[in-house]
Design an enzyme around this catalytic site. Structure first.
Site, PDB file in Angstrom:
ATOM      1  N   ASN A 133       7.020   4.062 -18.540  1.00 40.21           N
ATOM      2  CA  ASN A 133       7.794   4.347 -19.565  1.00 40.21           C
ATOM      3  C   ASN A 133       7.235   3.231 -20.397  1.00 40.21           C
ATOM      4  OD1 ASN A 133      10.665   2.937 -19.845  1.00 40.21           O
ATOM      5  ND2 ASN A 133       9.246   1.346 -20.013  1.00 40.21           N
ATOM      6  N   HIS A 134       6.177   2.856 -20.616  1.00 43.49           N
ATOM      7  CA  HIS A 134       6.068   2.363 -22.054  1.00 43.49           C
ATOM      8  C   HIS A 134       4.706   2.309 -22.507  1.00 43.49           C
ATOM      9  CE1 HIS A 134       6.026  -1.322 -19.408  1.00 43.49           C
ATOM     10  NE2 HIS A 134       4.552  -1.350 -20.582  1.00 43.49           N
ATOM     11  N   GLU A 174      17.240   2.001 -19.884  1.00 37.71           N
ATOM     12  CA  GLU A 174      16.613   3.038 -20.185  1.00 37.71           C
ATOM     13  C   GLU A 174      15.960   3.212 -21.499  1.00 37.71           C
ATOM     14  OE1 GLU A 174      18.821   6.334 -18.481  1.00 37.71           O
ATOM     15  OE2 GLU A 174      19.137   5.041 -16.593  1.00 37.71           O
ATOM     16  N   ASP A 218       5.328   2.030 -11.934  1.00 34.76           N
ATOM     17  CA  ASP A 218       6.589   1.019 -12.417  1.00 34.76           C
ATOM     18  C   ASP A 218       7.313   0.882 -13.018  1.00 34.76           C
ATOM     19  OD1 ASP A 218       5.508  -1.582 -13.838  1.00 34.76           O
ATOM     20  OD2 ASP A 218       5.606  -1.416 -15.433  1.00 34.76           O
ATOM     21  N   GLU A 242       8.577   1.689  -8.347  1.00 30.03           N
ATOM     22  CA  GLU A 242       9.267  -0.447  -8.796  1.00 30.03           C
ATOM     23  C   GLU A 242      10.263  -0.683  -9.070  1.00 30.03           C
ATOM     24  OE1 GLU A 242       8.439  -3.958 -10.994  1.00 30.03           O
ATOM     25  OE2 GLU A 242       8.689  -2.147 -11.543  1.00 30.03           O
ATOM     26  N   ARG A 359      -1.863 -14.393  -9.999  1.00 29.87           N
ATOM     27  CA  ARG A 359      -2.511 -13.760  -9.751  1.00 29.87           C
ATOM     28  C   ARG A 359      -4.103 -14.712  -9.601  1.00 29.87           C
ATOM     29  NH1 ARG A 359      -0.117 -10.428 -14.852  1.00 29.87           N
ATOM     30  NH2 ARG A 359       2.346  -9.217 -13.831  1.00 29.87           N
TER      31      ARG A 359
END
EC number: 3.2.1.1
Length: 488
Positions: A133-134, A174, A218, A242, A359
């Site tokens: 995506n990025h 999007e 992702d 995801e 995490r």
């Protein structure tokens, strides 16, 4: 396009180990946050302050050295963090700057190949997290230096900047950019033919060079749907996306564009029923939402990724430390439909809150193999692996609801019957009359969690003991031969 290691050797490995959806159906996945799993030297004392949002020192070589810890829980696949080069301190792997370079904080390209090879030698698969995506830039959107973004080094490779305001607007979801001035995430223009072609070439090279068996993708809902079929075809391996949305009629239709999606709708139902102790009917409705070829668009429930913890959400134990509740949630996840996923630290009952609290560094647990949940997970995985290997109908059998009350739920997954409770560990000991189990009359069934044995009555049911809110998993003793479970 740059290639990391386009050799005949890696091509041969790809032929040997590339795995499709059918191959993955029998797998159970252990999710590793690479930076937080294991140091190369095996340290169990190295500090890791999750609040700092900085690297703590985990590596691919450290993971390779601790694979037996994972394998001995019965897991047959490992999902690792994104491997691409990152901006400074992006320990999680989602702020990438170059698709063709590996993250040197995790190790070298040779270290990653060695991890894949060792996994395969143990009969395990490698799943790699990827981000189509990025890209990332540490600054404001109008200051992005595209020349530092590897392959996609020109503004034309990205959507024009627009901030994300309305998550209900799919076009905005999007096309607009995530992030802010502390970290801008330029949105890749994946509907552009040239850009999509370059992405397809990259993922094919990635899978080949590192002998990858599957991909976790992702931010799927932030990418145009039509991008994924040719992208996954180019990868040539199993694709699990995801889609972080709890609405079944939004999430499940994405399975028409790739093999699988993470089962977020069921995640929320599991969390409500076992963590918050809502009515069991909540889980019954959740199961009914994903019937094969059903109205919610769920294409194949046996391929969905089932889970109730990950690196993006608060831990189960952050809300409740009740061991019986988490044991029930694990029994449902590991023995139900779909491909089960357990996130590192669940086996140690970690209790971190929302990101970054969830995490934590696993090495600080000392890799304890005697903890109650480590042993519980190992038992459930080993049962699943045994039944899947000896009964061809098991993996394709969709879980049936047999009976339920507000606090108990009786399920059938082929030869396995599962009785779940959300009363918690303070629940009294009592006898439950099962309903609709359809065991063979006169046979003996075993609760593999307690090793208690029960006789089957003329109706195919049995009276079983419910104790301290613990789950019960019944199997005909004839199906346990050679499993090593309960002495069989």
């Amino acid at each position: 396009m740059r290639s990391l290691l386009p050799t005949a050797v890696t091509s041969l490995l790809q032929v040997c180990f590339a795995a499709d959806a059918a191959d993955w159906r029998s797998r159970s996945i252990y999710q590793v946050l690479t930076d937080r799993f294991s140091w190369t030297d095996g340290s169990t004392t190295a500090p890791c302050d999750v609040a700092n949002n900085m690297y703590c020192g985990g590596t691919w070589k450290g993971l390779e050295n601790k694979l037996e810890y994972i394998k001995n829980m019965g897991f047959t696949a490992v999902w690792i963090s994104p491997i691409t080069e990152q901006v400074a301190n992006a320990y999680h792997g989602y702020y990438q700057t170059d698709l063709y370079l590996v993250n040197s904080r995790f190790g070298t390209a040779e270290d990653l190949k060695s991890l894949a090879s060792t996994l395969h030698s143990k009969g395990m698969y490698l799943m790699v997290d990827i981000v189509p995506n990025h890209m990332a830039f540490p600054g404001c959107p109008d200051k992005v230096d595209y020349g530092h973004l590897g392959t996609f080094n020109h503004p034309d490779h990205f959507h024009s900047y627009c901030p994300m305001h309305n998550m209900e607007n799919q076009t905005e979801v999007e096309d607009c950019w995530l992030g802010d001035c502390s970290m801008t995430l330029p949105d890749i223009k994946t509907e552009n033919t040239q850009v999509a072609g370059e992405m397809n070439t990259w993922v094919k090279t990635l899978v080949s060079d590192y002998s990858i068996d599957g991909l976790r993708i992702d931010s799927v809902k932030n990418v145009n749907k039509d991008f994924f079929p040719p992208f996954c075809q180019s990868a040539g391996v199993f694709c699990m996306g995801e889609v972080s949305e709890g609405e079944a009629n939004y999430t499940y239709p994405y399975q028409s564009y790739m093999d699988s999606v993470l089962d977020y709708p069921l995640y929320y139902a599991v969390t409500r029923v076992f963590q918050q102790q809502s009515n069991m009917s909540d889980l019954v409705v959740g199961l009914a939402a994903c019937t094969e070829n059903g109205e919610m668009g769920c294409k194949d429930p046996t391929l969905l990724g089932t889970f109730f913890e990950n690196h993006d959400n608060p831990r189960f134990a952050h809300t409740t430390q009740d061991l019986s509740l988490v044991k029930n949630a694990l029994a449902f996840t590991l023995l139900g439909d779909g491909i089960p996923i357990v996130y590192q630290g669940q086996e140690q009952h970690y209790a971190g809150g929302d990101d970054p609290g969830c995490r934590e560094a696993l090495w600080l647990s000392g890799f304890n193999t005697t903890s109650p949940l480590y042993k519980h997970i190992a038992l459930l995985n080993n049962l699943r692996n045994h039944i899947a290997a000896h009964r061809s109908t098991y993996l394709g059998y969709q879980t049936r609801v047999l009976a339920y009350t507000a606090t108990e739920l009786q399920l059938r997954k082929d030869t396995i019957r599962i009785i779940l409770s959300n009363q918690g560990e303070k629940a009294p000991t009592w006898t439950l009359k099962t309903q609709g189990m359809e065991f063979e009359s006169g046979k003996t069934v075993v609760d593999v969690l307690s090793c208690a044995k029960y006789g089957v009555d003329g109706n195919g049911d049995a009276d079983v003991q419910m104790e301290a809110g613990e789950p019960v998993v019944l199997v005909d003793e004839s199906a346990l031969g050679g499993s090593s479970l309960c002495g069989y």
